[in-house]
Design a protein around this motif. Structure first.
Motif: not given
Length: 407
Positions: A228, A230, A259-260, A304-305, A327, A361-362, A364-365, A369
């Motif tokens: 993901k 950010l 993961e991010f 992604d976010l 986004t 954030i967790e 919403w991920s 999306l």
């Protein structure tokens, strides 16, 4: 065109406008205010063929650049920040001389400091209406932390002085513009008269969800499949709450390694903290400044976010641009930019802490999306295109000018 001239179209008399904008919030690296001013000039060029625009800003040297019915005057001014390249416009006599020579129909100040007071003084002498745009909620953004150093009683006194200052300054103007309804209510509660909530906009020709170029951009940034990405766009500064963003990413990187990724676009006094975070965690990219709007739109689409840690934003232009590009945005509840978040704010951080933002954030991920972003882009196109925004604003300009001439 003479001051107060008018154009007759189809039997209707339309007052022609020469608008003069003054601001110190302007530099090669500046964002929202500069974007607003440049979009206003572009609107005049495309949609208001008989109006003119004059912009007065600080610069490295004194010069004037003309483009059709728009002129930008730069006045040589000293640097106040080497990172943001902001300058203090101290040569107020030069400002006065330009306005005396250009004789605008209305003056708009985007500055709550000496430029704002000078605009009021010039307007009174030349009998030109002056309006202000309250871009920075500076009593909260800048005074609140300082006030804590003086204890409860001293802090209350400092904040009261800040509110009194805002009231005195903006009540010396014919109207005050603010970019959100909730902040307009705050200013009215402080005793500021004639407040207009006008909002800002986005250039939907540039900031949109097409083309679908995210895969190429993500590969260039080194984002692995399944990660993901950010994104944060803005100054790295206390008033933007960027340290909370950095601490939240550190929590995520430790809790869910690999993961991010985080892409930061911007510069400011928190640069050292960002570099430290980069040394400790490799999944961070930093672009000091993105000068080209089309390139910025490409980076918005790749994420992604979009993470917006600010709690004192008067509008949140970067968040709106992100939504326009498809986004979604996650942030901290209770800011003045709530209106421009066109999707749900469910699961946003309930408190201004790194732990709360990381948890948001967790959550919403894990949402859908792509679908959320597609819906958001459509809503932004319908509601926030710059021509709609400026059409409303220019109506207010004309109302202010007409009322001023009658008084």
């Amino acid at each position: 065109m003479a001051l107060g001239a008018s154009l007759v179209l189809g039997g209707w008399s339309l007052a022609l406008l020469k608008i003069c904008d003054l601001t110190q919030f302007y530099s090669p690296f500046s964002g929202g205010v500069k974007r607003y001013l440049h979009e206003k000039a572009a609107y005049i060029d495309k949609y208001a063929p008989h109006d003119e625009h004059v912009l007065i800003v600080p610069g490295a040297k004194t010069e004037v650049n003309s483009n059709g019915r728009a002129r930008v005057y730069s006045i040589r001014s000293p640097l106040v920040s080497r990172t943001s390249r902001y300058r203090a416009l101290l040569n107020l006599r030069a400002v006065e001389e330009i306005i005396e020579r250009d004789r605008p129909d209305i003056i708009e100040s985007s500055d709550p400091y000496q430029i704002g007071w000078k605009a009021i003084a010039i307007g009174r002498v030349l009998k030109v209406p002056v309006v202000g745009f309250y871009h920075s909620h500076f009593p909260e953004a800048h005074l609140r932390n300082a006030a804590r150093l003086f204890g409860r009683a001293g802090g209350r006194r400092i904040m009261k002085l800040g509110r009194d200052y805002v009231r005195r300054l903006y009540n010396g103007m014919e109207a005050t513009f603010v970019a959100s309804d909730s902040l307009a209510k705050v200013l009215r509660s402080w005793g500021v008269r004639n407040v207009h909530a006008v909002g800002l906009g986005v250039n939907i020709d540039i900031f949109n969800a097409t083309p679908n170029d995210s895969a190429v951009t993500r590969k260039a940034l080194g984002v692995a499949p399944g990660q993901k990405l950010l994104l944060y766009v803005g100054r790295l500064a206390p008033e933007k709450n960027t340290l909370t963003l950095f601490r939240s990413f550190e929590l995520l990187a430790r809790r869910r390694p690999g993961e991010f990724d985080l892409l930061v676009i911007g510069d400011g006094p928190h640069r050292a903290q960002l570099r430290t975070l980069q040394r400790n965690f490799k999944a961070i990219s930093w672009i000091r400044y993105c000068a080209e709007p089309a390139e910025l739109a490409r980076l918005y689409r790749a994420a992604d976010l979009f993470v917006h840690p600010g709690v004192q934003e008067t509008f949140g232009l970067a968040a709106l641009e992100s939504e326009a590009c498809g986004t979604p945005v996650v942030g901290i509840r209770g800011s003045y930019m709530d209106k421009v978040i066109v999707h749900s704010q469910e699961d946003w951080a309930p408190a201004n802490t790194a732990e709360a933002l990381a948890a948001a954030i967790e959550k919403w991920s894990a949402k859908q999306l792509v679908a959320l972003g597609r819906d958001a882009a459509g809503r932004v196109q319908e509601r926030y295109a710059w021509p709609q925004v400026f059409a409303q604003l220019f109506c207010i300009y004309r109302q202010v000018c007409a009322k001023y001439r009658r008084s």
